[in-house]
Design a protein around this motif. Sequence first.
Motif, PDB file in Angstrom:
ATOM      1  N   UNK A   1     -86.836  -0.948  21.118  1.00 32.77           N
ATOM      2  CA  UNK A   1     -86.117   0.018  20.283  1.00 32.77           C
ATOM      3  C   UNK A   1     -86.302  -0.364  18.827  1.00 32.77           C
ATOM      4  N   UNK A   2     -86.423   0.606  17.975  1.00 31.98           N
ATOM      5  CA  UNK A   2     -86.701   0.329  16.563  1.00 31.98           C
ATOM      6  C   UNK A   2     -85.569   0.817  15.685  1.00 31.98           C
ATOM      7  N   UNK A   3     -85.534   0.307  14.483  1.00 33.39           N
ATOM      8  CA  UNK A   3     -84.565   0.752  13.492  1.00 33.39           C
ATOM      9  C   UNK A   3     -85.219   0.705  12.118  1.00 33.39           C
ATOM     10  N   UNK A   4     -84.610   1.383  11.168  1.00 36.92           N
ATOM     11  CA  UNK A   4     -85.150   1.377   9.816  1.00 36.92           C
ATOM     12  C   UNK A   4     -84.823   0.047   9.161  1.00 36.92           C
ATOM     13  N   UNK A   5     -85.851  -0.607   8.585  1.00 35.69           N
ATOM     14  CA  UNK A   5     -85.643  -1.897   7.928  1.00 35.69           C
ATOM     15  C   UNK A   5     -84.718  -1.723   6.734  1.00 35.69           C
ATOM     16  N   UNK A  22    -109.208  -3.396   3.553  1.00 34.56           N
ATOM     17  CA  UNK A  22    -108.722  -2.010   3.640  1.00 34.56           C
ATOM     18  C   UNK A  22    -107.204  -1.984   3.523  1.00 34.56           C
ATOM     19  N   UNK A  23    -106.704  -0.901   2.925  1.00 35.67           N
ATOM     20  CA  UNK A  23    -105.270  -0.752   2.735  1.00 35.67           C
ATOM     21  C   UNK A  23    -104.529  -0.771   4.066  1.00 35.67           C
ATOM     22  N   UNK A  24    -105.040  -0.070   5.086  1.00 39.53           N
ATOM     23  CA  UNK A  24    -104.328  -0.030   6.369  1.00 39.53           C
ATOM     24  C   UNK A  24    -104.258  -1.411   7.018  1.00 39.53           C
ATOM     25  N   UNK A  25    -105.323  -2.210   6.883  1.00 39.28           N
ATOM     26  CA  UNK A  25    -105.301  -3.544   7.469  1.00 39.28           C
ATOM     27  C   UNK A  25    -104.268  -4.441   6.785  1.00 39.28           C
ATOM     28  N   UNK A  26    -104.149  -4.313   5.454  1.00 41.48           N
ATOM     29  CA  UNK A  26    -103.132  -5.077   4.738  1.00 41.48           C
ATOM     30  C   UNK A  26    -101.738  -4.703   5.222  1.00 41.48           C
ATOM     31  N   UNK A  31     -96.546  -5.602   7.774  1.00 43.24           N
ATOM     32  CA  UNK A  31     -95.450  -4.903   8.448  1.00 43.24           C
ATOM     33  C   UNK A  31     -95.486  -5.188   9.943  1.00 43.24           C
ATOM     34  N   UNK A  32     -95.213  -6.432  10.297  1.00 44.79           N
ATOM     35  CA  UNK A  32     -95.238  -6.839  11.692  1.00 44.79           C
ATOM     36  C   UNK A  32     -94.233  -6.022  12.500  1.00 44.79           C
ATOM     37  N   UNK A  33     -94.671  -5.558  13.672  1.00 50.25           N
ATOM     38  CA  UNK A  33     -93.784  -4.808  14.549  1.00 50.25           C
ATOM     39  C   UNK A  33     -93.718  -3.328  14.256  1.00 50.25           C
ATOM     40  N   UNK A  34     -94.375  -2.864  13.195  1.00 50.31           N
ATOM     41  CA  UNK A  34     -94.374  -1.438  12.861  1.00 50.31           C
ATOM     42  C   UNK A  34     -95.522  -0.757  13.612  1.00 50.31           C
ATOM     43  N   UNK A  35     -95.249   0.330  14.344  1.00 48.38           N
ATOM     44  CA  UNK A  35     -96.319   1.033  15.055  1.00 48.38           C
ATOM     45  C   UNK A  35     -97.419   1.487  14.098  1.00 48.38           C
ATOM     46  N   UNK A  59    -108.909   2.833   1.610  1.00 44.81           N
ATOM     47  CA  UNK A  59    -109.122   2.287   0.267  1.00 44.81           C
ATOM     48  C   UNK A  59    -109.339   0.787   0.331  1.00 44.81           C
ATOM     49  N   UNK A  60    -110.367   0.301  -0.397  1.00 46.60           N
ATOM     50  CA  UNK A  60    -110.652  -1.129  -0.462  1.00 46.60           C
ATOM     51  C   UNK A  60    -109.897  -1.732  -1.643  1.00 46.60           C
ATOM     52  N   UNK A  61    -109.007  -2.640  -1.344  1.00 46.05           N
ATOM     53  CA  UNK A  61    -108.143  -3.226  -2.368  1.00 46.05           C
ATOM     54  C   UNK A  61    -108.922  -4.091  -3.343  1.00 46.05           C
ATOM     55  N   UNK A  62    -108.484  -4.098  -4.599  1.00 43.29           N
ATOM     56  CA  UNK A  62    -109.115  -4.873  -5.655  1.00 43.29           C
ATOM     57  C   UNK A  62    -108.129  -5.905  -6.201  1.00 43.29           C
ATOM     58  N   UNK A  63    -108.632  -7.056  -6.599  1.00 45.15           N
ATOM     59  CA  UNK A  63    -107.780  -8.076  -7.208  1.00 45.15           C
ATOM     60  C   UNK A  63    -107.034  -7.481  -8.411  1.00 45.15           C
ATOM     61  N   UNK A  64    -105.728  -7.680  -8.433  1.00 41.02           N
ATOM     62  CA  UNK A  64    -104.915  -7.135  -9.520  1.00 41.02           C
ATOM     63  C   UNK A  64    -104.218  -5.838  -9.174  1.00 41.02           C
ATOM     64  N   UNK A  65    -104.621  -5.173  -8.068  1.00 40.12           N
ATOM     65  CA  UNK A  65    -103.906  -3.980  -7.615  1.00 40.12           C
ATOM     66  C   UNK A  65    -102.467  -4.340  -7.262  1.00 40.12           C
ATOM     67  N   UNK A  66    -101.567  -3.390  -7.451  1.00 40.03           N
ATOM     68  CA  UNK A  66    -100.177  -3.554  -7.023  1.00 40.03           C
ATOM     69  C   UNK A  66     -99.880  -2.449  -6.006  1.00 40.03           C
ATOM     70  N   UNK A  67     -99.546  -2.861  -4.791  1.00 41.26           N
ATOM     71  CA  UNK A  67     -99.308  -1.924  -3.693  1.00 41.26           C
ATOM     72  C   UNK A  67     -97.809  -1.767  -3.470  1.00 41.26           C
ATOM     73  N   UNK A  68     -97.339  -0.530  -3.522  1.00 44.80           N
ATOM     74  CA  UNK A  68     -95.934  -0.243  -3.214  1.00 44.80           C
ATOM     75  C   UNK A  68     -95.808  -0.017  -1.716  1.00 44.80           C
ATOM     76  N   UNK A  69     -94.968  -0.845  -1.051  1.00 44.95           N
ATOM     77  CA  UNK A  69     -94.760  -0.728   0.388  1.00 44.95           C
ATOM     78  C   UNK A  69     -93.303  -0.359   0.620  1.00 44.95           C
ATOM     79  N   UNK A  70     -93.038   0.831   1.168  1.00 45.25           N
ATOM     80  CA  UNK A  70     -91.649   1.252   1.384  1.00 45.25           C
ATOM     81  C   UNK A  70     -91.055   0.580   2.621  1.00 45.25           C
ATOM     82  N   UNK A  71     -89.727   0.656   2.797  1.00 43.47           N
ATOM     83  CA  UNK A  71     -89.124   0.159   4.040  1.00 43.47           C
ATOM     84  C   UNK A  71     -89.710   0.901   5.232  1.00 43.47           C
ATOM     85  N   UNK A  72     -89.968   0.180   6.320  1.00 51.22           N
ATOM     86  CA  UNK A  72     -90.539   0.797   7.522  1.00 51.22           C
ATOM     87  C   UNK A  72     -89.754   0.374   8.755  1.00 51.22           C
ATOM     88  N   UNK A  73     -89.946   1.145   9.818  1.00 52.39           N
ATOM     89  CA  UNK A  73     -89.275   0.844  11.077  1.00 52.39           C
ATOM     90  C   UNK A  73     -89.885  -0.400  11.695  1.00 52.39           C
TER      91      UNK A  73
END
Length: 330
Positions: A1-5, A22-26, A31-35, A59-73
């Motif tokens: 069962x999941x819940x919002x972090x 790649x962005x998805x691999x990062x 985000x361990x446990x997120x589907x 997207x292929x990430x570049x050194x110095x990029x800042x990635x915004x990661x929202x709360x996830x289940x």
Amino acid sequence: MAEVSKNSVIHELITENEHGQRLDNLLLKKCKGVPKSHVYSVVRSGQVRVNGRRAAVSYRLQTGDVVRIPPMRTARVEQEVVDGAALKVQLPVVYEDDGLLIVDKPAGIAVHGGSGESFGVVEALRRQRPQARFLELAHRLDRETSGLLLLGKKRSVLLALHEMFRAGARGGSERGADKRYQVLVLGRWMDPLRNVRLPLHKYLLESGERRVRVAEEGKAAHTVFRLLARWERYSLLEAELKTGRTHQIRVHLAHLGYPIAGDEKYGDFALNRALAREGLKRMFLHAGKISLPHPQDGRELVVEAALPGALAQFLQKLSTKEKQDYGGTV
């Protein structure tokens, strides 16, 4: 069962370690446990941003990029395990104001979860400070390294700190952060002051583990070493980073024939086993001092963290033993 972090939005600074990923691999690693389907859905919805803009999962990430990661289940059971472990970590606060937090990180703890670590310093601090609305890492330290670690408590402070560390990584004349480390090496280091400029190249072992070596095709790297003390078999140095490459101090010293005591990646493995029996059970590398203009008002900020007790005790034991065997520090 999941819940919002319940975690707040994370702003992840991309370093050389993630460059080209790649962005998805990062996101899947962070985000361990997120589907996987949920990760892709959040990216497509535009909630994940790179440098403030939408980005494709490819997207292929570049050194110095800042990635915004929202709360996830995330999975509830995994979250509870992480919470329980993180709350046990004691993180001494060396300096704090309304925008900046500096802690003295113990050796053996990662700065963040991922890559086989269930939690890290930043996760522990967020759980110990549930009232904190924003708390993000400004830079990294290796898991095996102890010492000063900076975190931003405001986004404006975090971005200013990121720019200071990028300035240091570029190695130019821009005013950045001055980071000093204490390091014990095998061998008699003779130079009072030595500038080491050797390019560093990252590569992967067959196991997938990331390593670094000196190579012409690598990126420019500059370390300044100063001799603090010398014995018959060991030397204590101060290392000043002029650039900020992965494992820079460790690889420069190993390449020069002065491996760091206790370094399990680049060190003298037979020596490390002997040192463990003598009481040194970690790498002798400590981020002991940092100087930088305060990101809010520009005043000069100098912060220091004393050697951890285990390292100080080992030096005392080393001095006593070598004084008996060889006549002491020279």
